[in-house]
Design a protein around this motif. Structure first.
Motif, PDB file in Angstrom:
ATOM      1  N   ILE A  11      -2.611  10.782  59.265  1.00  0.00           N
ATOM      2  CA  ILE A  11      -1.247  11.226  59.551  1.00  0.00           C
ATOM      3  C   ILE A  11      -0.944  11.049  61.036  1.00  0.00           C
ATOM      4  N   ALA A  12      -1.900  11.410  61.887  1.00  0.00           N
ATOM      5  CA  ALA A  12      -1.714  11.255  63.333  1.00  0.00           C
ATOM      6  C   ALA A  12      -1.558   9.784  63.702  1.00  0.00           C
ATOM      7  N   ALA A  13      -2.339   8.922  63.078  1.00  0.00           N
ATOM      8  CA  ALA A  13      -2.236   7.487  63.358  1.00  0.00           C
ATOM      9  C   ALA A  13      -0.885   6.940  62.908  1.00  0.00           C
ATOM     10  N   SER A  14      -0.425   7.378  61.755  1.00  0.00           N
ATOM     11  CA  SER A  14       0.879   6.943  61.265  1.00  0.00           C
ATOM     12  C   SER A  14       1.987   7.432  62.190  1.00  0.00           C
ATOM     13  N   SER A  15       1.870   8.665  62.652  1.00  0.00           N
ATOM     14  CA  SER A  15       2.855   9.218  63.578  1.00  0.00           C
ATOM     15  C   SER A  15       2.890   8.425  64.877  1.00  0.00           C
ATOM     16  N   ALA A  16       1.730   8.077  65.391  1.00  0.00           N
ATOM     17  CA  ALA A  16       1.665   7.295  66.631  1.00  0.00           C
ATOM     18  C   ALA A  16       2.253   5.902  66.418  1.00  0.00           C
ATOM     19  N   THR A  17       2.000   5.315  65.255  1.00  0.00           N
ATOM     20  CA  THR A  17       2.561   4.004  64.943  1.00  0.00           C
ATOM     21  C   THR A  17       4.082   4.066  64.890  1.00  0.00           C
ATOM     22  N   GLU A  18       4.607   5.080  64.220  1.00  0.00           N
ATOM     23  CA  GLU A  18       6.058   5.252  64.140  1.00  0.00           C
ATOM     24  C   GLU A  18       6.662   5.456  65.524  1.00  0.00           C
ATOM     25  N   ALA A  19       5.989   6.225  66.359  1.00  0.00           N
ATOM     26  CA  ALA A  19       6.485   6.439  67.725  1.00  0.00           C
ATOM     27  C   ALA A  19       6.502   5.118  68.496  1.00  0.00           C
ATOM     28  N   GLY A  20       5.470   4.304  68.319  1.00  0.00           N
ATOM     29  CA  GLY A  20       5.421   3.005  68.980  1.00  0.00           C
ATOM     30  C   GLY A  20       6.513   2.069  68.491  1.00  0.00           C
ATOM     31  N   VAL A  21       6.727   2.041  67.189  1.00  0.00           N
ATOM     32  CA  VAL A  21       7.779   1.199  66.622  1.00  0.00           C
ATOM     33  C   VAL A  21       9.140   1.667  67.131  1.00  0.00           C
ATOM     34  N   SER A  22       9.336   2.971  67.165  1.00  0.00           N
ATOM     35  CA  SER A  22      10.590   3.525  67.657  1.00  0.00           C
ATOM     36  C   SER A  22      10.838   3.126  69.109  1.00  0.00           C
ATOM     37  N   ALA A  23       9.812   3.223  69.935  1.00  0.00           N
ATOM     38  CA  ALA A  23       9.951   2.843  71.346  1.00  0.00           C
ATOM     39  C   ALA A  23      10.250   1.356  71.485  1.00  0.00           C
ATOM     40  N   GLU A  24       9.576   0.535  70.691  1.00  0.00           N
ATOM     41  CA  GLU A  24       9.793  -0.915  70.752  1.00  0.00           C
ATOM     42  C   GLU A  24      11.204  -1.284  70.310  1.00  0.00           C
ATOM     43  N   LEU A  25      11.664  -0.677  69.219  1.00  0.00           N
ATOM     44  CA  LEU A  25      13.024  -0.940  68.751  1.00  0.00           C
ATOM     45  C   LEU A  25      14.056  -0.471  69.772  1.00  0.00           C
ATOM     46  N   GLY A  26      13.807   0.685  70.374  1.00  0.00           N
ATOM     47  CA  GLY A  26      14.726   1.195  71.389  1.00  0.00           C
ATOM     48  C   GLY A  26      14.806   0.271  72.591  1.00  0.00           C
ATOM     49  N   ALA A  27      13.667  -0.230  73.028  1.00  0.00           N
ATOM     50  CA  ALA A  27      13.648  -1.141  74.171  1.00  0.00           C
ATOM     51  C   ALA A  27      14.358  -2.456  73.835  1.00  0.00           C
ATOM     52  N   GLY A  28      14.120  -2.958  72.637  1.00  0.00           N
ATOM     53  CA  GLY A  28      14.778  -4.198  72.219  1.00  0.00           C
ATOM     54  C   GLY A  28      16.282  -4.043  72.115  1.00  0.00           C
ATOM     55  N   THR A  29      16.710  -2.925  71.567  1.00  0.00           N
ATOM     56  CA  THR A  29      18.143  -2.666  71.450  1.00  0.00           C
ATOM     57  C   THR A  29      18.780  -2.525  72.824  1.00  0.00           C
ATOM     58  N   ALA A  30      18.109  -1.814  73.713  1.00  0.00           N
ATOM     59  CA  ALA A  30      18.646  -1.638  75.065  1.00  0.00           C
ATOM     60  C   ALA A  30      18.741  -2.979  75.787  1.00  0.00           C
ATOM     61  N   ALA A  31      17.736  -3.818  75.621  1.00  0.00           N
ATOM     62  CA  ALA A  31      17.733  -5.121  76.287  1.00  0.00           C
ATOM     63  C   ALA A  31      18.837  -6.029  75.750  1.00  0.00           C
ATOM     64  N   ALA A  32      19.122  -5.935  74.460  1.00  0.00           N
ATOM     65  CA  ALA A  32      20.117  -6.816  73.854  1.00  0.00           C
ATOM     66  C   ALA A  32      21.534  -6.268  73.936  1.00  0.00           C
TER      67      ALA A  32
END
Length: 100
Positions: A11-32
């Motif tokens: 569960i902790a690993a899945s949570s960390a993965t989701e947090a990473g995906v969220s950060a990556e999507l946020g950065a991509g959206t901000a850049a575009a």
């Protein structure tokens, strides 16, 4: 005896993965976002201005939708983390009670 087969580390690993995906999507959206909402008219005429306005509106709608998606993934990550921690705490209390 546990009633559920829960693996808190998974569960902790899945949570960390989701947090990473969220950060990556946020950065991509901000850049575009600048390119998506910064369209300028191709010429100095009403049609070009309206077309640029329509593209900017579509870009703004996409950025808003993407930001909402990022926020939801972030909340999901937080909920997973809380669930894993709650399960750990509950199991610790159950084990302590069983030891009495």
């Amino acid at each position: 005896m546990t009633l559920m087969n829960v693996i808190p580390t998974a569960i902790a690993a899945s949570s960390a993965t989701e947090a990473g995906v969220s950060a990556e999507l946020g950065a991509g959206t901000a850049a575009a976002s600048a390119a998506l909402v910064g369209v300028t008219p191709m010429a100095v005429d009403a049609d070009s201005a309206q077309f640029a306005a329509a593209l900017n509106a579509a870009g703004a709608a996409y950025v808003a939708s993407a930001a909402e998606h990022v926020a939801q993934r972030g909340m999901y990550s937080g909920a997973q983390s809380l669930a894993g921690l709650t399960y750990d705490a509950t199991e610790a209390l159950r084990a302590a009670a069983a030891a009495l």
